[in-house]
Design a protein around this motif. Structure first.
Motif, PDB file in Angstrom:
ATOM      1  N   THR A 164       0.662  -1.356  -0.062  1.00 10.23           N
ATOM      2  CA  THR A 164      -0.040  -0.027   0.142  1.00 10.23           C
ATOM      3  C   THR A 164       0.807   1.243  -0.006  1.00 10.23           C
ATOM      4  O   THR A 164       0.177   2.495   0.048  1.00 10.23           O
ATOM      5  CB  THR A 164      -1.192   0.080   1.208  1.00 10.23           C
ATOM      6  OG1 THR A 164      -0.208  -0.236   2.439  1.00 10.23           O
ATOM      7  CG2 THR A 164      -1.825  -1.231   1.193  1.00 10.23           C
TER       8      THR A 164
ATOM      9  N   GLN B  72      -0.108  -1.981  -7.774  1.00 16.76           N
ATOM     10  CA  GLN B  72      -1.034  -0.638  -7.601  1.00 16.76           C
ATOM     11  C   GLN B  72      -1.145  -0.308  -9.221  1.00 16.76           C
ATOM     12  O   GLN B  72      -1.860   0.364  -9.554  1.00 16.76           O
ATOM     13  CB  GLN B  72      -0.271   0.451  -6.961  1.00 16.76           C
ATOM     14  CG  GLN B  72      -0.390   0.208  -5.492  1.00 16.76           C
ATOM     15  CD  GLN B  72       0.454   1.439  -4.646  1.00 16.76           C
ATOM     16  OE1 GLN B  72       0.538   2.461  -5.343  1.00 16.76           O
ATOM     17  NE2 GLN B  72       0.946   1.139  -3.706  1.00 16.76           N
TER      18      GLN B  72
ATOM     19  N   GLU C 175      -5.514  -1.178  -0.146  1.00 12.85           N
ATOM     20  CA  GLU C 175      -5.865  -0.719   1.176  1.00 12.85           C
ATOM     21  C   GLU C 175      -5.341  -1.664   2.460  1.00 12.85           C
ATOM     22  O   GLU C 175      -5.641  -3.002   2.225  1.00 12.85           O
ATOM     23  CB  GLU C 175      -7.406  -0.543   1.404  1.00 12.85           C
ATOM     24  CG  GLU C 175      -8.027   0.081   0.316  1.00 12.85           C
ATOM     25  CD  GLU C 175      -9.707   0.079   0.353  1.00 12.85           C
ATOM     26  OE1 GLU C 175     -10.274   1.047   1.012  1.00 12.85           O
ATOM     27  OE2 GLU C 175     -10.194  -0.899  -0.221  1.00 12.85           O
TER      28      GLU C 175
END
Length: 264
Positions: free
Chosen positions: A135, A151, A157
């Motif tokens: 994250t 990503q 999250e």
């Protein structure tokens, strides 16, 4: 309680409140299929079975399978290695993924979960350090190839921490709930993902070097060719890889491919 096996990296979570919170983050309803990776003695399985319309669980430990089948007759319990099983063949075209997964195969399981066509949502209980890395944003200390890779195709999250003392046997580190939601418009198309990974992993191998130098070593190209690619991608030559967001890596990849990388 089932006996955990060290060789399989098993750490069982039995706190019903925590298991319910994890199951809630999957956000499964009566119309959803959930594929659970590594149900173990069935703690999370029970919480998921209360929420999902259809539940499939893949368990590698053959000693646990009979009890799981007896306890959850409404679920499909598959004895298999989750890294080798065909998730889409088992679950169908649309499904969600959840699991308290072994620390020693976390990255391969994340990679497998993100293979296209990507599940609608992925919730894994992982080592806290891994959740921090996945994250992390560009420029943060934990940001690296894993962050940029995940990503590029999913929103990542870290939802909440699960302390080591909640597990049996107790691991040496805390865990965290990681939720991955596929991007509607991924930064990298499926056919680009192999070269994207090669680029990102390669450049983070030179993370202490400026980008122009790292690209020269990765590609074998001379300075003018590398400078031209960086200019086309809109990426400064003097920065280091850890400040590049996934979108910048994607732009750099396309500039490199347009210039003939990798050589076929």
């Amino acid at each position: 309680m089932a006996r955990a096996k060290r060789r399989l990296g098993q750490h069982f979570l039995t706190d019903r409140h925590l298991l319910g919170r994890i199951a809630d983050t999957v956000d499964a309803g009566p119309g959803d299929t959930v594929l659970e990776v590594g149900p173990g003695p069935g703690g999370l399985t029970a919480a998921l079975a209360e929420r999902a319309g259809r539940l499939i669980a893949i368990e590698k430990d053959r000693d646990l399978v009979p009890a799981l089948r007896a306890r959850f007759p409404q679920a499909t319990i598959i004895e298999a290695d989750a890294l080798e099983a065909d998730w889409h063949a088992l679950a169908g075209p649309r499904f969600l993924v959840a699991g308290n997964i072994p620390y020693n195969i976390t990255s391969p399981l994340i990679d497998k979960a993100l293979e296209p066509p990507v599940p609608g949502r992925i919730v894994f209980l992982v080592q806290k350090e891994v959740a921090d890395r996945v994250t992390a944003r560009a420029g943060e200390p934990a940001y690296g190839a894993l962050s940029a890779g995940v990503q590029s195709v999913a929103r990542a999250e870290r939802l909440f921490t699960v302390p080591a003392g909640a597990f049996h046997p107790k691991p040496k580190v805390d865990s965290a709930v990681l939720r991955l939601t596929p991007l509607e418009a991924p930064l990298v198309a499926p056919e680009e993902q192999g070269e994207y990974r090669r680029l990102v992993v390669g450049l983070f191998g030179f993370r202490r070097k400026q980008l122009a130098r790292g690209l020269r070593e990765l590609t074998g190209w001379d300075a003018p060719a590398v400078a031209s690619v960086l200019e086309r991608a809109g990426v400064p030559a003097g920065v280091r890889p850890e400040v590049l967001a996934p979108a910048a890596f994607a732009a750099l990849l396309r500039a490199l491919v347009d210039a003939g990388w990798p050589a076929r």
